[in-house]
Scaffold this motif. Sequence first.
Motif, PDB file in Angstrom:
ATOM      1  N   ARG A 134      99.802  82.550  18.085  1.00  0.00           N
ATOM      2  CA  ARG A 134      98.741  83.311  17.685  1.00  0.00           C
ATOM      3  C   ARG A 134      99.069  84.586  16.620  1.00  0.00           C
ATOM      4  O   ARG A 134      98.502  84.990  15.971  1.00  0.00           O
ATOM      5  CB  ARG A 134      98.144  84.116  18.737  1.00  0.00           C
ATOM      6  CG  ARG A 134      97.295  83.096  19.593  1.00  0.00           C
ATOM      7  CD  ARG A 134      96.427  83.603  20.842  1.00  0.00           C
ATOM      8  NE  ARG A 134      95.677  85.046  20.420  1.00  0.00           N
ATOM      9  CZ  ARG A 134      95.719  86.180  21.029  1.00  0.00           C
ATOM     10  NH1 ARG A 134      95.993  86.186  22.225  1.00  0.00           N
ATOM     11  NH2 ARG A 134      94.772  87.112  20.516  1.00  0.00           N
ATOM     12  N   THR A 137     100.245  79.825  11.045  1.00  0.00           N
ATOM     13  CA  THR A 137      99.164  79.287  11.761  1.00  0.00           C
ATOM     14  C   THR A 137      97.982  79.172  10.802  1.00  0.00           C
ATOM     15  O   THR A 137      96.877  78.650  10.996  1.00  0.00           O
ATOM     16  CB  THR A 137      98.745  80.106  12.793  1.00  0.00           C
ATOM     17  OG1 THR A 137     100.056  80.501  13.860  1.00  0.00           O
ATOM     18  CG2 THR A 137      97.564  79.591  13.941  1.00  0.00           C
ATOM     19  N   GLU A 187      95.610  75.656  11.030  1.00  0.00           N
ATOM     20  CA  GLU A 187      94.245  75.673  11.821  1.00  0.00           C
ATOM     21  C   GLU A 187      92.720  75.526  11.267  1.00  0.00           C
ATOM     22  O   GLU A 187      91.887  75.616  11.928  1.00  0.00           O
ATOM     23  CB  GLU A 187      94.293  76.723  12.869  1.00  0.00           C
ATOM     24  CG  GLU A 187      95.286  76.634  14.025  1.00  0.00           C
ATOM     25  CD  GLU A 187      95.298  75.802  14.887  1.00  0.00           C
ATOM     26  OE1 GLU A 187      94.226  75.450  15.686  1.00  0.00           O
ATOM     27  OE2 GLU A 187      96.484  75.153  15.078  1.00  0.00           O
ATOM     28  N   ASN A 246      90.026  73.244  12.489  1.00  0.00           N
ATOM     29  CA  ASN A 246      89.526  73.754  13.505  1.00  0.00           C
ATOM     30  C   ASN A 246      88.486  74.932  13.198  1.00  0.00           C
ATOM     31  O   ASN A 246      87.321  75.088  13.954  1.00  0.00           O
ATOM     32  CB  ASN A 246      90.409  74.319  14.573  1.00  0.00           C
ATOM     33  CG  ASN A 246      91.206  72.947  15.228  1.00  0.00           C
ATOM     34  OD1 ASN A 246      90.758  71.974  15.025  1.00  0.00           O
ATOM     35  ND2 ASN A 246      92.695  73.478  15.288  1.00  0.00           N
ATOM     36  N   PHE A 247      88.829  75.860  12.342  1.00  0.00           N
ATOM     37  CA  PHE A 247      87.909  77.109  12.010  1.00  0.00           C
ATOM     38  C   PHE A 247      86.667  76.484  11.344  1.00  0.00           C
ATOM     39  O   PHE A 247      85.658  76.996  11.656  1.00  0.00           O
ATOM     40  CB  PHE A 247      88.625  77.995  11.089  1.00  0.00           C
ATOM     41  CG  PHE A 247      89.834  78.726  11.262  1.00  0.00           C
ATOM     42  CD1 PHE A 247      90.121  79.045  12.868  1.00  0.00           C
ATOM     43  CD2 PHE A 247      90.895  78.726  10.752  1.00  0.00           C
ATOM     44  CE1 PHE A 247      91.024  79.552  13.327  1.00  0.00           C
ATOM     45  CE2 PHE A 247      92.223  79.712  10.963  1.00  0.00           C
ATOM     46  CZ  PHE A 247      92.437  79.907  12.475  1.00  0.00           C
ATOM     47  N   SER A 283      87.654  76.324  16.765  1.00  0.00           N
ATOM     48  CA  SER A 283      88.685  77.250  17.235  1.00  0.00           C
ATOM     49  C   SER A 283      88.098  78.632  16.592  1.00  0.00           C
ATOM     50  O   SER A 283      87.565  78.732  15.704  1.00  0.00           O
ATOM     51  CB  SER A 283      90.019  77.066  16.608  1.00  0.00           C
ATOM     52  OG  SER A 283      90.883  78.059  16.863  1.00  0.00           O
ATOM     53  N   ASN A 284      88.104  79.570  17.582  1.00  0.00           N
ATOM     54  CA  ASN A 284      87.591  80.978  17.355  1.00  0.00           C
ATOM     55  C   ASN A 284      88.484  81.587  16.278  1.00  0.00           C
ATOM     56  O   ASN A 284      89.846  81.830  16.802  1.00  0.00           O
ATOM     57  CB  ASN A 284      87.350  81.631  18.554  1.00  0.00           C
ATOM     58  CG  ASN A 284      86.652  82.852  18.195  1.00  0.00           C
ATOM     59  OD1 ASN A 284      86.438  83.399  16.991  1.00  0.00           O
ATOM     60  ND2 ASN A 284      86.184  83.563  19.341  1.00  0.00           N
ATOM     61  N   ASN A 291      90.896  84.548  17.635  1.00  0.00           N
ATOM     62  CA  ASN A 291      92.060  84.175  18.208  1.00  0.00           C
ATOM     63  C   ASN A 291      93.257  84.315  17.186  1.00  0.00           C
ATOM     64  O   ASN A 291      94.345  84.788  17.734  1.00  0.00           O
ATOM     65  CB  ASN A 291      92.161  82.507  18.659  1.00  0.00           C
ATOM     66  CG  ASN A 291      91.324  82.589  20.037  1.00  0.00           C
ATOM     67  OD1 ASN A 291      90.876  83.568  20.564  1.00  0.00           O
ATOM     68  ND2 ASN A 291      90.904  81.320  20.230  1.00  0.00           N
ATOM     69  N   TYR A 292      93.148  84.240  16.048  1.00  0.00           N
ATOM     70  CA  TYR A 292      94.106  84.123  14.961  1.00  0.00           C
ATOM     71  C   TYR A 292      94.031  85.728  14.156  1.00  0.00           C
ATOM     72  O   TYR A 292      94.852  85.798  13.377  1.00  0.00           O
ATOM     73  CB  TYR A 292      93.930  83.099  13.940  1.00  0.00           C
ATOM     74  CG  TYR A 292      94.184  81.980  14.794  1.00  0.00           C
ATOM     75  CD1 TYR A 292      95.595  81.240  15.002  1.00  0.00           C
ATOM     76  CD2 TYR A 292      93.352  81.055  15.328  1.00  0.00           C
ATOM     77  CE1 TYR A 292      95.763  80.263  15.916  1.00  0.00           C
ATOM     78  CE2 TYR A 292      93.410  79.979  16.014  1.00  0.00           C
ATOM     79  CZ  TYR A 292      94.668  79.552  16.370  1.00  0.00           C
ATOM     80  OH  TYR A 292      95.049  78.545  16.979  1.00  0.00           O
TER      81      TYR A 292
END
Lengths: 254, 311
Positions: free
Chosen positions: A204, A209, A213, A216-217, A222-223, A226-227
């Motif tokens: 994270r 990352t 990711e 996913n975004f 994926s929220n 979180n990142y």
Amino acid sequence: MKNIYYFSKKEFLESWRTSRLLILMIIFLILGIMNPLIAILTPDIIQMSFGDSLPVNIPEPTSLDSWGQFYQNMTQMGLIVITLLFSGTMSGEVSKGTLINLVTKGLKRSTVVISKSIYLILQWSFCMLLAFFVTWAYTLYYFTDDNSPHVFLAVFPLWIFGILLITTILLTSTVSKNSYEGLLLTGGFVVLLFVMNIFDKFERYNPITLTSENINFLQGASNIGNYMPAMLISFFLSLLFIYLSIVILNKKKL
Amino acid sequence: MNIIEVKNVSKSFGSKQVLDGLHLGVPKGSIFGFVGGNGAGKTTTMKLILGLEETTKGDIFVGGEKVTFGNTKTNRITGYLPDVPEFYPYMSAEEYLTFCGEFTGLKKAERKQRIKETLTLVGLEGNKKRIKGFSRGMKQRLGIAQAMLNNPELLICDEPTSALDPEGRNEFLELLASLKGKMTILFSTHILGDVERICDYVGILDEGKLKVSSSIEALKQTYAKSQIELSFDEAADFSILIAELNALIEQEIITEVEKINEQNQVIISYNKDYTDVAGVLLESLIAKKIMPVSLRKMNPSLESIFLEVIR
Ligand SMILES: Nc1ncnc2c1ncn2[C@@H]1O[C@H](COP(=O)(O)OP(=O)(O)O)[C@@H](O)[C@H]1O
Ligand SMILES: [Mg+2]
């Protein structure tokens, strides 16, 4: 403040007249067009190479495949080309002695660093948006599915990572003697980020990352919250790198 | 008042000591010739003054402010022409000067005016070529243009004339001379004729120290040899002349006579007042009816002073 504008303008002229900007624009434009095309053509290519002997059915490509190509190409081509073209941005000025006339007239060395970062960030934003909008337009045209709702949200982390990479290039080219050294150090930094990614705990927080990711975004799987740590760390690292570049250049023999 | 004060500055590169307790003061408004052989440390001194090199020991002040290595505030008032000036090859001369004018804060109208004037002054007006295609001499001219563009209080030029052809050199010296009163100029050279022509102060750097620092006039007086050169035509009887001159030595009016045979010349050294010595000398020549074709009070050249200083 005005001098930052004047020096950034010089950076733009340099990038343009040495053809670097043109090369970037062409490459990012081609990337933008290629992404949806590759996504469309991949199943056909596989079909052609394996014929009917392929036991499983290849699923129809969707907009996710097109965006997948985008994120893959931006990191594996786009950012690498930028690194290659600009890894000597500061070491070149120092080794050629082109800053001497300027600083002995009172130009602040911090102006040089800040202007270069501003220009390079603007250039990255422009190139990225070029590829982004072309990909987006073609994707909307070819794919009618609604698998990719969060296009802007997904590309934002990539943009942040690009800024981190650019300030890394700036710092490494300030400490190194030539563009090869700069390239090596920038490469080393990225490898370090990848290595740290082995530890799930850091994921994270790890800026890398921000380039892995995105799909996913894009789907909303994926929220992005979180990142946030990775984005904040990238942002502060960028500021730190700019600051360090100024400190180092201030004491450098030109 | 001195616009540059170099106080007890030493500089070493590794184990090699280039400057050794250097003191240098450049008076405001002067044209200061900085003389020294190759490798004497002229470029190093200038770089120290501009904060481009770090002193090993000692302090430097420009306009009363201390110079710091690296980013130094004192560069506000300077302009510098390096020994080999470097530019952005993709710009034209005018574009380069525009860029320099922009960040030194020249307003647009004034900037255009200054650039036009300066380009004309250095003979690059109307040249639209990129700097990439410039010859060494053209780059030198552009170097001069950029250094003086914003009328700096202190102009520092490192061997500005060495890359120029004789005509260009001449023009450049006249240009520098014309700037007198507008700015202080420190320029290094190993061509003493240049210094003699336009400078009012000279500093001679040797073995890491300033061996001489004074006005040209004072220097010439210090090193002035009291000598008179007499020339005669072929018909002159030298044996009578020499006898007469030896008599003057006996009377302690002159100290030494040197005869230069091939040119029918004698060089006479003395240590009394010139008018008295020349008077007595001429009277005795008239008495013997030996008339010289010329009598010349010898002035020392900077060349001979320089050689004497660094001997
Ligand atoms: N960066 C450097 N590293 C090592 N030695 C140097 C460096 N710069 C100058 N020197 C040495 O210092 C001496 C003086 O050089 P310089 O100041 O260029 O002399 P000048 O300009 O009077 O010809 C020379 O012997 C030169 O080799
Ligand atoms: Mg030199």
